[in-house]
Design an enzyme around this catalytic site. Structure first.
Site, PDB file in Angstrom:
ATOM      1  N   HIS A  52     -12.137  -6.213   1.134  1.00  0.00           N
ATOM      2  CA  HIS A  52     -13.039  -7.230   0.568  1.00  0.00           C
ATOM      3  C   HIS A  52     -13.861  -7.890   1.672  1.00  0.00           C
ATOM      4  CE1 HIS A  52      -9.767  -7.357  -2.634  1.00  0.00           C
ATOM      5  NE2 HIS A  52     -10.847  -7.087  -3.332  1.00  0.00           N
ATOM      6  N   ARG A 202      -3.470  -4.062  -5.244  1.00  0.00           N
ATOM      7  CA  ARG A 202      -2.251  -3.572  -5.910  1.00  0.00           C
ATOM      8  C   ARG A 202      -1.180  -3.145  -4.902  1.00  0.00           C
ATOM      9  NH1 ARG A 202      -5.672  -2.059 -10.242  1.00  0.00           N
ATOM     10  NH2 ARG A 202      -4.753  -2.842 -12.165  1.00  0.00           N
TER      11      ARG A 202
END
Ligand code: PAF
Length: 295
Positions: A52, A202
């Site tokens: 990110h 995840r």
């Protein structure tokens, strides 16, 4: 390599402005947005990692103002347990965005984004029916819906997405193209852990034993890429890949080959059309995806 026309001069780190209401964010951004001061948007679901931050870094290079959004979007989860277990760490995320020099964080509630349950669904044709579209019914409709909302709320000139979610990127390109949304969709290459595992929020849900074996998905992609180069039949590659994943105790959901840029599934390993390999599977209860553009 960034286009020089986009490059912004570095500026002093300013305090991250945090908004949870659409109207307040709109009022804040309106006087700051202009053709010479484009906004970059990084939509996320939080549990931020270096992948990110690479999106934020790109946006900061290209745009004088970067907005990140954090919203775990319920309409894109086809599995209630997956939605419930999706990692949420707002304090750590906010600190990371501040340290990365992001200007604005938009972190709305579900009620703010969906004051009434959404009746709108989106069908992306072929993309809805294959791979992620097939295995996660309704997923891309939810992604399309929330990304369209975010584009309308923030009105960015550019929006940044990771290539790890390859099919999602194609869905967003189709959304922008079919609805004439004036946003440039920017794809940022996947970042990997030193052992090859694609960075993903995840991954935080993996047990230490699962995490140790999780690179098998990337290794399988690499194996398939090498096998394609030897022109081994796709059915054999597919079977060997399934065995490789099964040997770890994980479950392969799919290994697929798709043409580029039109994203049609193919088994042809001999023609010269550009292709991408895509994989999805379960490490325990955690669903992981990855892909490799064939060179
Ligand atoms: O890739 C994600 O994190 C999400 O699908 C996105 C694009 C933020 C939409 O919720």
């Amino acid at each position: 390599m960034a286009d020089k026309a986009y490059l912004c001069t570095p500026k002093k780190t300013v305090k991250l402005q945090v908004f949870s209401e659409i109207s307040a964010l709109r009022s804040f951004l309106a006087p700051l947005r202009s053709p010479s001061r484009p906004i970059g948007l990084v939509p996320t679901m939080g549990a931020l990692h270096a992948g990110h931050l690479a999106l934020i870094a790109q946006s900061k290079q290209h745009n004088p103002l970067t907005v990140a959004s954090i919203f775990v979007n319920p309409t894109q989860f086809n599995n209630a347990a997956d939605l419930e277990k999706y990692p949420r760490m707002p304090e750590a995320d906010t600190a990371m965005l501040q340290a990365a020099g992001c200007d604005v964080l938009f972190c709305p509630s579900v009620a703010e984004m969906y004051p009434v349950p959404s009746a709108l669904t989106m069908d992306f044709g072929n993309l809805n029916r294959i791979l992620e579209g097939e295995f996660r019914p309704g997923h891309f409709s939810g992604v399309g819906l929330v990304v369209a909302k975010l584009f309308n709320i923030v009105q960015p000139a550019r929006a940044y997405f990771g290539q790890k979610d390859f099919q999602q990127l194609m869905v967003i390109r189709q959304l922008v193209s079919e609805l004439c949304i004036p946003v440039e969709v920017m794809a940022v290459p996947t970042l990997r852990e030193p052992d090859g595992l694609a960075m993903s929020s995840r991954n935080l849900r993996l047990t230490p034993a699962e995490r140790a074996k999780a690179p098998v998905f990337y290794e399988t992609l690499q194996y398939a890429q090498a096998a394609i180069k030897t022109k081994k039949p796709w059915s054999e590659i597919r079977q060997e890949a399934a065995m490789k994943v099964a040997a770890t105790g994980f479950r392969l959901e799919y290994l697929a080959l798709a043409t580029q840029p039109n994203f049609q599934l193919t088994e042809n390993v001999t023609d010269s059309q550009p292709k991408v390999l895509l994989i999805a599977g379960y490490a325990g209860n955690v669903r992981l995806i990855d892909n490799l553009i064939i060179e």
